[in-house]
Structure formats: structure tokens, C-alpha cells
Write a protein that holds these residues in place. Structure first.
Motif, mmCIF file in Angstrom:
data_model
loop_
_atom_site.group_PDB
_atom_site.id
_atom_site.type_symbol
_atom_site.label_atom_id
_atom_site.label_comp_id
_atom_site.label_asym_id
_atom_site.label_seq_id
_atom_site.Cartn_x
_atom_site.Cartn_y
_atom_site.Cartn_z
ATOM 1 N N THR A 182 0.827 -1.204 0.000
ATOM 2 C CA THR A 182 0.000 0.000 0.000
ATOM 3 C C THR A 182 0.862 1.255 0.000
ATOM 4 O O THR A 182 0.452 2.300 -0.508
ATOM 5 N N GLN A 187 3.288 0.028 -6.763
ATOM 6 C CA GLN A 187 1.910 -0.461 -6.768
ATOM 7 C C GLN A 187 0.930 0.633 -7.188
ATOM 8 O O GLN A 187 -0.062 0.366 -7.868
ATOM 9 N N TRP A 188 1.202 1.859 -6.788
ATOM 10 C CA TRP A 188 0.334 2.967 -7.207
ATOM 11 C C TRP A 188 0.367 3.113 -8.722
ATOM 12 O O TRP A 188 -0.670 3.304 -9.361
ATOM 13 N N GLU A 205 -2.078 -4.137 -6.031
ATOM 14 C CA GLU A 205 -2.675 -4.390 -4.724
ATOM 15 C C GLU A 205 -3.429 -3.165 -4.209
ATOM 16 O O GLU A 205 -4.036 -3.210 -3.141
ATOM 17 N N VAL A 206 -3.366 -2.059 -4.954
ATOM 18 C CA VAL A 206 -3.965 -0.794 -4.519
ATOM 19 C C VAL A 206 -5.036 -0.382 -5.512
ATOM 20 O O VAL A 206 -4.836 -0.482 -6.733
ATOM 21 N N THR A 210 -7.344 5.181 -4.645
ATOM 22 C CA THR A 210 -6.321 5.286 -3.597
ATOM 23 C C THR A 210 -4.956 5.578 -4.191
ATOM 24 O O THR A 210 -4.200 6.405 -3.673
ATOM 25 N N ALA A 211 -4.643 4.910 -5.301
ATOM 26 C CA ALA A 211 -3.334 5.093 -5.933
ATOM 27 C C ALA A 211 -3.144 6.526 -6.415
ATOM 28 O O ALA A 211 -2.101 7.146 -6.161
#
Length: 239
Positions: A182, A187-188, A205-206, A210-211
Motif C-alpha cells: 500500500t 503499486q500505485w 494491490e492498490v 487510492t493510488a
């Protein structure tokens, strides 16, 4: 907010002989790997995603971000030459903003462009893999540049800290510990790449919202703190 003179000096520092060698080495390795993989495996979407995700986004982009971000200001602070720039009638937030723009531009050119070329070498942009990872590299370049520029203003060991983050936190912990993902720029960026491909070939995973929120927040916060740190640097004779 943008100063051409500061930009020119920063480009000259970043593209000096030693740093330029490293900046060209990593993209060169990516293109060689892409050519070799294509020659032995042919065009394959999953293989292309594995190479671009495993080497380009996970290794090359953050390392170039470290070089460009810390190199944009860190050496000047370490050797004291920053005082000559601070003595000029240029606002300190302008100095930070200009150096950030240069760091972002250098990181994008040496990471996103080779990623796109490597993607086309690997599979000709099948299922938009090349474009997806190029988008990821572009947005990651912005966040990495801001983060590592901040590191360059607060620590004499910015390169070491940046390498630890890039190679240990993101590459190792990010692959083993769910919670660490996170807080991973990689991941973003993958969240945007996943949106581009629209299938299971690229996963993050994000979540996308949110990213994007974290990418913007980290970039803005890092730039602001770097500006505040530079404001606190005083010249001889200043109160």
C-alpha cells in the motif's frame, strides 16, 4: 515558478559524464533484455508484462529516480555550492520547483521512453502492455523525483536511503508483505497500468482511486517539505 538558469545548471549537473553513464546503462540493459527475450520466446503478452514489470518498473524506474532526484540538489548541498545559487535573487520555492521539473523530465526520458520501446520490441503492444507500463513509468517518475529530491535536501546519505527504499522496501518487502504494498509507488503506478490494460495481465494491490490520491499527496507533500528545508538554509551574514 520556473527558472531557466536554474534548470540549465541542473541539467548540466545531472547529465555530466558519470551520471549520464549510469542513466544510459539501465535503459540499455532493458532494451538488450527485451531483444533477447523476444528472440528466444517470440511475442508473448505475459512475458512482456513480466519483463516490464519486473525490471523496468520495479528496478529501472526507481533507480533512475534516485539518480535524478537526489542528483538535482543533493551534491550542491553536500559540497556547499548551493550557497552561490541561494545568493541569487531567485525565490527558494522556485529553485525547488525548477529542480523537480528537471528531475521529472530526466527520469521520464530515461525510464518511460525505453519502457515503451522495450514493450514494442517484446510484443508490439499486444493488449496495450507497452502503453500501460509506459503510463506507469511516467506517473512513477513524478512521485520518485519528488521523494528523492526531498531526500537530497534532508540527508547527506540520500542516495543510500533511496537505494534502500527502491531495492529493499519496494522490490523485497513489497513482494512479500501485503501491508508494504500500500505504501509502494510501484503499486500505485501499477494501478494505472491495470486500468489501461483492463484485464488480469497487469494487477495492483492498490485501488485506482487510492493510488491516484497517494501519488498526488506524496508528490505535493515531498515538494512542499523540500521547499521548507531549503528555506531554512541560511547564508553567511543572514539573520
Amino acid at each position: 515558478m520556473y527558472n531557466p538558469t536554474v534548470a540549465r545548471l541542473t541539467y548540466r549537473a545531472l547529465l555530466g559524464r558519470r551520471r549520464a553513464l549510469i542513466l544510459f546503462l539501465l535503459p540499455g540493459m532493458l532494451l538488450l533484455i527485451a531483444a533477447a527475450v523476444r528472440a528466444f520466446n517470440g511475442a508473448d503478452d505475459q512475458v512482456a508484462a513480466d519483463v516490464l514489470g519486473g525490471f523496468a518498473l520495479a528496478t529501472m524506474v526507481p533507480l533512475i529516480g534516485v539518480i535524478a532526484g537526489t542528483g538535482a540538489i543533493g551534491p550542491e548541498i553536500d559540497d556547499g555550492s548551493i550557497v552561490y545559487l541561494l545568493s541569487k535573487p531567485v525565490k527558494r520555492p522556485t529553485i525547488i520547483f525548477t529542480k523537480l521539473i528537471v528531475a521529472i523530465a530526466v527520469t521520464m526520458v530515461f525510464s518511460a521512453v525505453p519502457t515503451l520501446i522495450a514493450g514494442f520490441i517484446l510484443n508490439g503492444n499486444g493488449q496495450q502492455v507497452a502503453v500501460a507500463y509506459t503510463v506507469a513509468a511516467l506517473v512513477a517518475s513524478i512521485a520518485y523525483s519528488a521523494m528523492f529530491l526531498l531526500l537530497g535536501t534532508v540527508s547527506r546519505h540520500a542516495v543510500v536511503i533511496g537505494l534502500v527504499y527502491a531495492l529493499v522496501w519496494e522490490a523485497l518487502f513489497g513482494s512479500l508483505i501485503a501491508g508494504a504494498r500500500t505504501l509502494s509507488v510501484q503499486q500505485w503506478a501499477l494501478a494505472l497500468a491495470q486500468k489501461v490494460t483492463g484485464d488480469g495481465l497487469v494487477t495492483s494491490e492498490v485501488g485506482l482511486t487510492t493510488a491516484v490520491t497517494l501519488l498526488v499527496a506524496v508528490t505535493v507533500a515531498a515538494t512542499w517539505f523540500a521547499g521548507q528545508k531549503l528555506r531554512k538554509l541560511t547564508l553567511a551574514g543572514e539573520e
